[in-house]
Design an enzyme around this catalytic site. Structure first.
Site, PDB file in Angstrom:
ATOM      1  N   ASP A   2      50.394  56.017  37.306  1.00 19.75           N
ATOM      2  CA  ASP A   2      51.421  56.943  36.999  1.00 19.75           C
ATOM      3  C   ASP A   2      52.774  56.509  37.599  1.00 19.75           C
ATOM      4  O   ASP A   2      53.961  56.799  37.184  1.00 19.75           O
ATOM      5  CB  ASP A   2      51.299  58.330  37.211  1.00 19.75           C
ATOM      6  CG  ASP A   2      51.115  58.881  38.484  1.00 19.75           C
ATOM      7  OD1 ASP A   2      51.104  57.936  39.345  1.00 19.75           O
ATOM      8  OD2 ASP A   2      51.172  59.868  38.712  1.00 19.75           O
ATOM      9  N   SER A   3      52.774  55.320  38.632  1.00 23.56           N
ATOM     10  CA  SER A   3      53.829  54.686  39.081  1.00 23.56           C
ATOM     11  C   SER A   3      54.539  54.053  37.847  1.00 23.56           C
ATOM     12  O   SER A   3      55.834  53.758  37.988  1.00 23.56           O
ATOM     13  CB  SER A   3      53.404  53.461  39.813  1.00 23.56           C
ATOM     14  OG  SER A   3      52.048  52.730  39.333  1.00 23.56           O
ATOM     15  N   GLU A  36      45.985  56.160  50.606  1.00 22.29           N
ATOM     16  CA  GLU A  36      47.551  55.472  50.457  1.00 22.29           C
ATOM     17  C   GLU A  36      48.245  56.029  51.778  1.00 22.29           C
ATOM     18  O   GLU A  36      48.208  57.280  51.783  1.00 22.29           O
ATOM     19  CB  GLU A  36      48.066  56.367  49.334  1.00 22.29           C
ATOM     20  CG  GLU A  36      49.898  55.449  49.107  1.00 22.29           C
ATOM     21  CD  GLU A  36      50.160  55.724  47.797  1.00 22.29           C
ATOM     22  OE1 GLU A  36      49.633  56.089  46.703  1.00 22.29           O
ATOM     23  OE2 GLU A  36      51.392  55.513  47.821  1.00 22.29           O
ATOM     24  N   ASP A  48      45.445  56.836  35.158  1.00 20.40           N
ATOM     25  CA  ASP A  48      45.714  57.727  36.063  1.00 20.40           C
ATOM     26  C   ASP A  48      46.206  59.182  35.697  1.00 20.40           C
ATOM     27  O   ASP A  48      47.346  59.114  34.682  1.00 20.40           O
ATOM     28  CB  ASP A  48      47.154  57.070  36.854  1.00 20.40           C
ATOM     29  CG  ASP A  48      47.443  57.683  38.399  1.00 20.40           C
ATOM     30  OD1 ASP A  48      46.546  58.439  38.722  1.00 20.40           O
ATOM     31  OD2 ASP A  48      48.136  57.009  38.879  1.00 20.40           O
ATOM     32  N   LYS A  60      41.841  58.416  37.546  1.00 23.41           N
ATOM     33  CA  LYS A  60      42.118  58.809  38.855  1.00 23.41           C
ATOM     34  C   LYS A  60      42.881  60.062  39.101  1.00 23.41           C
ATOM     35  O   LYS A  60      43.695  60.554  38.157  1.00 23.41           O
ATOM     36  CB  LYS A  60      42.977  57.692  39.532  1.00 23.41           C
ATOM     37  CG  LYS A  60      43.132  57.802  41.013  1.00 23.41           C
ATOM     38  CD  LYS A  60      43.631  56.509  41.441  1.00 23.41           C
ATOM     39  CE  LYS A  60      45.270  56.325  41.131  1.00 23.41           C
ATOM     40  NZ  LYS A  60      46.319  57.616  41.655  1.00 23.41           N
ATOM     41  N   GLU A  64      44.852  62.615  41.731  1.00 24.10           N
ATOM     42  CA  GLU A  64      45.359  62.808  43.408  1.00 24.10           C
ATOM     43  C   GLU A  64      44.978  64.158  43.858  1.00 24.10           C
ATOM     44  O   GLU A  64      44.981  65.164  43.263  1.00 24.10           O
ATOM     45  CB  GLU A  64      46.817  62.848  43.406  1.00 24.10           C
ATOM     46  CG  GLU A  64      47.296  61.449  42.657  1.00 24.10           C
ATOM     47  CD  GLU A  64      48.740  61.300  43.093  1.00 24.10           C
ATOM     48  OE1 GLU A  64      49.642  62.348  43.529  1.00 24.10           O
ATOM     49  OE2 GLU A  64      49.618  60.317  42.612  1.00 24.10           O
TER      50      GLU A  64
HETATM   51  O1  KIV Z   1      50.255  55.228  40.324  1.00 27.90           O
HETATM   52  C1  KIV Z   1      49.854  54.309  41.055  1.00 27.90           C
HETATM   53  O2  KIV Z   1      50.411  53.077  40.923  1.00 27.90           O
HETATM   54  C2  KIV Z   1      48.914  54.639  41.898  1.00 27.90           C
HETATM   55  C3  KIV Z   1      48.866  53.682  43.044  1.00 27.90           C
HETATM   56  C4  KIV Z   1      49.863  53.479  43.918  1.00 27.90           C
HETATM   57  C5  KIV Z   1      47.404  53.748  43.612  1.00 27.90           C
HETATM   58  O3  KIV Z   1      48.422  55.707  42.130  1.00 27.90           O
END
Ligand code: KIV
Length: 297
Positions: A57-58, A195, A96, A126, A128
């Site tokens: 989600d970056s 992280e 994500d 994924k 968080e």
């Molecule tokens: O969103 C992302 O790119 C991430 C990584 C920094 C692990 O969660």
């Protein structure tokens, strides 16, 4: 193997699986993971031999131009994840879960995680969080969805954390992080991102977990490492975390190329004959004769 035109094509490479990653930890082989958000870059990540692609989600910060990952939606993620899936063959693909897609209820989490698998071709998702997402991870894995966990600096909580700061710096906070990681493993997570945590904390967590740890700003003892593609390539200048190593400065090359295009168009040196099309002289002459005649009404 014969392709549709009767030629011989290379066999598709064997896809990386969740059990492969667990075996890599057991055998002490390091895991590589990189983010990607579109088919073109994902293809390059695949060609480099990277094991796992995270459609992070970056995306929100490095591609969509938001100041944090918080505004990213499921629709944003599914659109980009599907592009990544179209561009790749070998890496395990992880989607994500964006902020708000799994926190309200296990049903929400299940429905949105299923979208990643059904609409975007992802192999896993994924989420968080620590203890607070253990039940969600249990629900997803019980329903056949492979889950990567993510503890330490969890950017979706950036406001609560007071910024993108190193986590687990006290013995008490580090103990909580390790306990959370163990609980997430127990709930069925197949891997866990650590992280921005002190390297010794990541070492202790990695030693205690059977599932692989993937570090980002967590030292060299994690079972694998992940970075954000745009940091690695020098395509994102706004914010450079200490852990982000720039392996190339593509951004500067792109800027040079664009400045040259701008200059050549303005001074008339682009396009040349090499980049233009012609027509037969007889057709051109006929066209010119026709244009010289008054148009019939
Ligand atoms: O969103 C992302 O790119 C991430 C990584 C920094 C692990 O969660």
């Amino acid at each position: 193997m014969s392709d549709q035109y009767g030629g011989v094509s290379a066999p598709a490479p064997k896809k990386v699986t969740v059990p492969d990653l667990i075996a890599m930890k057991r055998e002490g082989r390091r895991i590589t993971m990189m983010t990607a958000y579109d088919a073109a870059f994902a293809r390059l990540v695949d060609q480099a031999g990277i094991d796992v692609i995270l459609v992070g989600d970056s995306l929100g910060m490095v591609v969509l131009g938001y100041p944090t990952t918080v505004p990213v939606t499921m629709d944003d993620m599914v659109r980009h994840a599907a592009a990544v899936s179209r561009g790749t063959q070998r890496p395990l693909l992880v989607g994500d879960m964006p902020f708000g897609s799994y926190q309200a209820s296990a049903e929400d989490a299940l429905r949105n995680a299923a979208r990643f698998l059904k609409e975007a071709g992802m192999d896993a998702v994924k989420v968080e969080g620590g203890a607070e997402v253990v039940d969600t991870v249990r629900t997803l894995t019980a329903n056949g969805i492979a889950v990567m966990a993510h503890v330490g600096l969890t950017p979706q909580r950036v406001a609560q954390l007071g910024g993108f700061k190193v986590q687990a710096k006290t013995a008490r906070a580090a103990r909580r992080l390790i306990d959370d990681a163990l609980a997430l493993e127990d709930a069925g997570a197949f891997s866990i991102v650590l992280e921005s945590v002190p390297a010794p904390v990541a070492t202790l967590a990695t030693e205690r977990l059977d599932i692989p740890t993937i570090g980002i700003g967590a030292g060299v003892d994690c079972d694998g490492q992940v970075l954000v593609l745009h940091d690695v390539l020098g395509l994102f200048g706004e914010f450079k975390p200490k852990f982000a190593k720039r392996y190339a400065d593509i951004g500067a090359q792109v800027a040079d190329a664009l400045r040259e295009f701008d200059r050549e168009v303005r001074d008339g040196s682009f396009p040349t004959a090499e980049h233009s099309f012609t027509m037969k002289d007889s057709e051109l002459a006929s066209l010119q004769r026709g244009l010289a005649q008054p148009k019939a009404v």
